[in-house]
Structure formats: structure tokens, C-alpha cells
Enzyme design. Structure first.
Site, PDB file in Angstrom:
ATOM      1  N   GLU A  87       0.828  -1.200   0.000  1.00 51.49           N
ATOM      2  CA  GLU A  87       0.000   0.000   0.000  1.00 51.49           C
ATOM      3  C   GLU A  87       0.866   1.255   0.000  1.00 51.49           C
ATOM      4  O   GLU A  87       1.977   1.262   0.530  1.00 51.49           O
ATOM      5  CB  GLU A  87      -0.948  -0.023   1.200  1.00 51.49           C
ATOM      6  CG  GLU A  87      -1.934  -1.183   1.073  1.00 51.49           C
ATOM      7  CD  GLU A  87      -3.002  -1.250   2.152  1.00 51.49           C
ATOM      8  OE1 GLU A  87      -4.066  -1.802   1.868  1.00 51.49           O
ATOM      9  OE2 GLU A  87      -2.768  -0.758   3.279  1.00 51.49           O
ATOM     10  N   CYS A 100       3.732   8.385   1.263  1.00 49.19           N
ATOM     11  CA  CYS A 100       4.190   7.394   2.247  1.00 49.19           C
ATOM     12  C   CYS A 100       4.314   6.064   1.514  1.00 49.19           C
ATOM     13  O   CYS A 100       3.344   5.564   0.947  1.00 49.19           O
ATOM     14  CB  CYS A 100       3.170   7.303   3.377  1.00 49.19           C
ATOM     15  SG  CYS A 100       3.553   6.032   4.596  1.00 49.19           S
ATOM     16  N   CYS A 107       5.854  -7.249   7.158  1.00 47.49           N
ATOM     17  CA  CYS A 107       6.948  -6.782   8.013  1.00 47.49           C
ATOM     18  C   CYS A 107       7.263  -7.871   9.018  1.00 47.49           C
ATOM     19  O   CYS A 107       6.356  -8.546   9.506  1.00 47.49           O
ATOM     20  CB  CYS A 107       6.535  -5.507   8.749  1.00 47.49           C
ATOM     21  SG  CYS A 107       7.879  -4.750   9.710  1.00 47.49           S
ATOM     22  N   CYS A 111       5.563  -5.605  15.710  1.00 48.13           N
ATOM     23  CA  CYS A 111       5.109  -4.668  16.751  1.00 48.13           C
ATOM     24  C   CYS A 111       3.623  -4.937  16.982  1.00 48.13           C
ATOM     25  O   CYS A 111       2.838  -4.993  16.031  1.00 48.13           O
ATOM     26  CB  CYS A 111       5.348  -3.222  16.335  1.00 48.13           C
ATOM     27  SG  CYS A 111       7.088  -2.885  15.979  1.00 48.13           S
ATOM     28  N   CYS A 114       0.644  -2.680  15.485  1.00 46.70           N
ATOM     29  CA  CYS A 114       0.720  -2.284  14.077  1.00 46.70           C
ATOM     30  C   CYS A 114       0.108  -3.368  13.187  1.00 46.70           C
ATOM     31  O   CYS A 114       0.458  -4.544  13.297  1.00 46.70           O
ATOM     32  CB  CYS A 114       2.181  -2.056  13.707  1.00 46.70           C
ATOM     33  SG  CYS A 114       2.433  -1.711  11.955  1.00 46.70           S
ATOM     34  N   CYS A 327      -1.226   5.795  10.067  1.00 48.40           N
ATOM     35  CA  CYS A 327      -0.041   5.103  10.597  1.00 48.40           C
ATOM     36  C   CYS A 327      -0.423   3.784  11.237  1.00 48.40           C
ATOM     37  O   CYS A 327      -1.308   3.742  12.098  1.00 48.40           O
ATOM     38  CB  CYS A 327       0.644   5.939  11.669  1.00 48.40           C
ATOM     39  SG  CYS A 327       1.240   7.513  11.097  1.00 48.40           S
TER      40      CYS A 327
HETATM   41  N1  SAH Z   1       8.957  -0.108  10.282  1.00 45.11           N
HETATM   42  C1  SAH Z   1       9.231   1.322  10.300  1.00 45.11           C
HETATM   43  C2  SAH Z   1       8.427   2.074   9.268  1.00 45.11           C
HETATM   44  C3  SAH Z   1       6.939   2.153   9.569  1.00 45.11           C
HETATM   45  S1  SAH Z   1       6.555   3.797  10.042  1.00 45.11           S
HETATM   46  C4  SAH Z   1       9.007   1.869  11.674  1.00 45.11           C
HETATM   47  O1  SAH Z   1       8.390   1.191  12.491  1.00 45.11           O
HETATM   48  O2  SAH Z   1       9.458   2.964  11.975  1.00 45.11           O
HETATM   49  C5  SAH Z   1       4.930   3.637  10.702  1.00 45.11           C
HETATM   50  C6  SAH Z   1       4.820   4.341  12.041  1.00 45.11           C
HETATM   51  O3  SAH Z   1       3.491   4.150  12.558  1.00 45.11           O
HETATM   52  C7  SAH Z   1       5.777   3.752  13.061  1.00 45.11           C
HETATM   53  O4  SAH Z   1       6.250   4.758  13.895  1.00 45.11           O
HETATM   54  C8  SAH Z   1       4.852   2.813  13.809  1.00 45.11           C
HETATM   55  O5  SAH Z   1       5.347   2.482  15.071  1.00 45.11           O
HETATM   56  C9  SAH Z   1       3.594   3.639  13.874  1.00 45.11           C
HETATM   57  N2  SAH Z   1       2.410   2.828  14.176  1.00 45.11           N
HETATM   58  C10 SAH Z   1       2.258   1.491  14.052  1.00 45.11           C
HETATM   59  N3  SAH Z   1       1.030   1.114  14.433  1.00 45.11           N
HETATM   60  C11 SAH Z   1       0.373   2.231  14.803  1.00 45.11           C
HETATM   61  C12 SAH Z   1      -0.944   2.484  15.256  1.00 45.11           C
HETATM   62  N4  SAH Z   1      -1.829   1.497  15.415  1.00 45.11           N
HETATM   63  N5  SAH Z   1      -1.275   3.769  15.524  1.00 45.11           N
HETATM   64  C13 SAH Z   1      -0.400   4.756  15.356  1.00 45.11           C
HETATM   65  N6  SAH Z   1       0.855   4.583  14.902  1.00 45.11           N
HETATM   66  C14 SAH Z   1       1.249   3.333  14.646  1.00 45.11           C
END
Ligand code: SAH
Length: 356
Positions: A87, A100, A107, A111, A114, A327
């Protein structure tokens, strides 16, 4: 080759060695400066255009396009050659246009909060697959120009380092986007941060911190067990000292998990020596994580308290939440390997898994 954007100028020259010497530059510029497909390069002889259309494929097949925020946010789901789905999100603001992009299908970082992490890892994207996302979004943004690219879509950019850096160089040179407006976001892969420190290109670095306490960060961002906060801070200190570039921390605010007064103290103590900027993200809902985001009043307090402690903190404006484009919401059923389901190309099941 997955994408016509996988070719560097020398590869294109080799492909066009039977042509006049200026041709490969003309085609390269048409692809990058002109954002054109080979069919659209009407300055080429028709026979060559036909041949290029065959040998220079597009990697991305649009599966769905979702629009929100009065047309200012567009999310695409693209199917790749092997059926994986990624996406890409385009966000238009008054003073900038940001894309973005994804760097992996799925991935491996897992986490918990996410959606991409919940869906697991499928594969790395090639340089061309990464660059082509920007090209397709840039075409949709016309007549405005893309000013910023954030490597914050699906995947962990520093786990796909070489292809990501080749994409960074291409976006910066041939596509003309300033390096400072290219932001690589990482969970904190220390060897990747050390490599980035040695790069000449001044890209911006964002680190998904979410907790400044090892016990809690282990639970939210599992790679913390491998590269704990102390080790991460050493690498970040060297990055800041060497590059003098701005560092930012991302922090998704989760009620009762990382929004307490203790969290504020720990974060301030961690961020201040690194002169890092904190970007607070209101938690976006995902199917596999049922904990709530902090209330907007608590988000405000959290931000104010950090600013009072000398840590510059801002709230990231949420875009595209209702189309699962915000995000942490990027996910695709086609990438889920653990559950059995159809991944037919052309099917339109491209949004987050059930329950969203
Ligand atoms: N893998 C990299 C790039 C992804 S950036 C990284 O983690 O930095 C996407 C961002 O959104 C990251 O900071 C991630 O932690 C954040 N994120 C993930 N799940 C989220 C959620 N449910 N709500 C808000 N932010 C989230």
C-alpha cells in the site's frame, strides 16, 4: 527485473546498445523527469516505443484506490508480480505533498499495535518497486509536485537497506526530491543506523520509540530485545554528532501503556541529550490490538509536559483513518500466510483483515 525503475542508467544503456547513444538518457529522463510510461514517450520512434513497452514492465497493478479527507488523501493497494500486495498513501497539504511508501510486503518486526506487524513478513521490495510507488503517486498529484517522501508504509526500511538506499538516491537525483525531505523511519535497527550515519546523503531519520523503558519497549517493539535502548542511544548519539541532522522519535500514545507521567519522565531523559524532536501519534485502531489510544485531553497534556521539559513535541495530524490509510493501519490479506485464504490477483480483498 520487477520494475522498469529497477534499471540504473548503465543497465538501460546496455539494453539500448543498438540505439543512438543519446537514447538511453532520453528514456531514463522520460521515466523520471517526465513520469512517463514507455507508451507515452511519443518523442521515440514507434517501433522502439513498442519494444520498450514489452521489455520495461510496470511492477505495480492498481487493485484499489481509496480516497478520504475531501480528496486530499489517496491510498492505493498495488498487487506485485507474485501476488503480494503493498500500500502507498498520497497526502496533499497546503504547503507540501507527501507520499508514504512501503519498503517490504508485510513486516517481520511484529510490533503488537501495528497492522502490518500483525500480518507477518512476505518479502523485500526491489528498488524499482519502491521508486515506482512514488512515480505513480506523483502522477496522481499533478499539477502539484511531490515534495516529501516518508518511508513509513509497510515494512522496515533498514532491514532492506541496500534497495532502500538505492531508491533514496533515485528519488533525490533523477526525481529531484531534496534529501532532507526524504524521511526513513525505523524500529531501531542499530547496524542500519550506523550505516546511515556513514552515508553522504542527508536524509532525515525517524525512530519508532514508543517507550523509553526496556521492559515496556520489549513488549511493544520486540526488536528492542536485540537492540535495547542503551545500544540504540549510542548509535543515535553518533548519528547526531556525525551528521548534525535532525532526529525524531515517533510515539503512538496508548492508554495506560505508554502515556503515564513516568513515561513522560523517561522519554524526556532519553530524548533531551539527543536533541530529538518527538512526534506523538494518536493510536489508530488495528484489528489485532484492542487496547485504546489515549484520550485527546491526555495527548495534549503529554505534549505540553514534554515541551515544558525542553523536548520539542508535536502531534502528527491523522490522515486517512477511515480508509485504513493512517499510521500502522497498512495491511493486506494477500500477505497473510498463516491463515488460508484466496490471494487471487484481481480480487479486491485488499483492506485490513476482518474485524476492522
Ligand atoms: N517499520 C518502520 C516504518 C513504519 S513507520 C518503523 O516502524 O518505523 C509507521 C509508524 O506508525 C511507526 O512509527 C509505527 O510504530 C507507527 N504505528 C504502528 N502502528 C500504529 C498504530 N496502530 N497507531 C499509530 N501509529 C502506529
Amino acid at each position: 527485473m520487477q520494475s522498469r525503475y529497477d534499471l540504473e542508467p548503465d543497465d538501460l544503456a546496455a539494453l539500448l546498445e543498438d540505439q543512438p547513444a543519446y537514447r538511453s538518457r532520453q528514456v531514463f529522463d522520460g521515466l523520471h523527469k517526465g513520469l512517463r510510461t514507455p507508451e507515452e514517450m511519443t518523442d521515440l520512434p514507434a517501433a522502439l516505443r513498442g519494444r520498450l513497452t514489452e521489455v520495461l514492465p510496470s511492477a505495480l497493478t492498481e487493485q484499489t484506490r481509496s480516497v478520504s479527507d475531501d480528496g486530499e488523501t489517496i491510498k492505493w493497494a498495488f498487487a506485485l508480480e507474485d501476488g503480494a500486495v503493498i500500500e502507498t498513501v498520497l497526502m496533499a497539504y497546503r504547503n507540501r505533498v507527501t507520499v508514504c511508501i512501503s519498503t517490504q510486503a508485510g513486516c517481520a518486526m511484529a510490533c503488537s499495535f501495528c497492522a502490518t506487524g500483525q500480518s507477518g513478513f512476505r518479502r523485500h521490495l526491489s528498488t524499482g518497486e519502491i521508486v515506482e510507488q512514488v512515480v505513480l503517486a506523483a502522477r496522481a498529484a499533478l499539477p502539484r509536485r511531490v515534495s516529501n517522501v516518508v518511508f513509513m508504509g509497510m515494512g522496515e526500511p533498514l532491514a532492506n537497506y541496500d534497495r532502500v538506499m538505492a531508491a533514496v538516491r533515485r528519488l533525490n537525483g533523477p526525481l529531484g526530491i531534496s534529501a532532507r525531505r526524504l524521511t526513513v523511519s525505523t524500529v531501531g535497527i542499530v547496524p542500519g543506523i550506523r550505516r546511515l550515519t556513514a552515508e553522504a546523503l542527508p536524509v532525515s531519520l525517524a525512530v519508532s520509540l514508543h517507550s523509553a523503558n526496556d521492559v515496556r519497549r520489549d513488549a511493544l517493539v520486540p526488536i528492542n530485545k536485540r537492540y535495547p535502548l542503551g545500544v540504540l542511544a549510542d548509535a543515535l548519539e553518533e548519528y547526531v554528532e556525525t551528521t548534525h541532522r535532525r532526529l525524531s522519535f515517533e510515539w503512538a500514545l496508548i492508554e495506560g501503556v505508554n502515556d503515564t507521567d513516568t513515561d513522560i519522565k523517561e522519554l524526556a531523559a532519553y530524548a533531551r541529550p539527543l536533541r530529538a524532536h518527538v512526534n506523538v501519534i494518536p493510536l489508530n485502531p488495528t484489528p489485532g490490538y484492542l487496547v485504546r489510544g489515549s484520550s485527546s485531553a491526555r495527548v495534549r497534556e503529554f505534549v505540553d509536559e514534554l515541551n515544558e521539559r525542553g523536548v520539542t513535541t508535536t502531534i502528527r495530524a491523522t490522515r486517512g483513518r477511515e480508509i485504513d490509510a493512517a499510521c500502522g493501519q497498512l495491511a493486506s490479506r494477500a500477505n497473510v500466510k498463516v491463515r488460508s485464504r484466496s490471494t487471487d490477483a484481481g480480487s479486491d480483498e485488499v483492506t485490513a483483515p476482518e474485524g476492522s
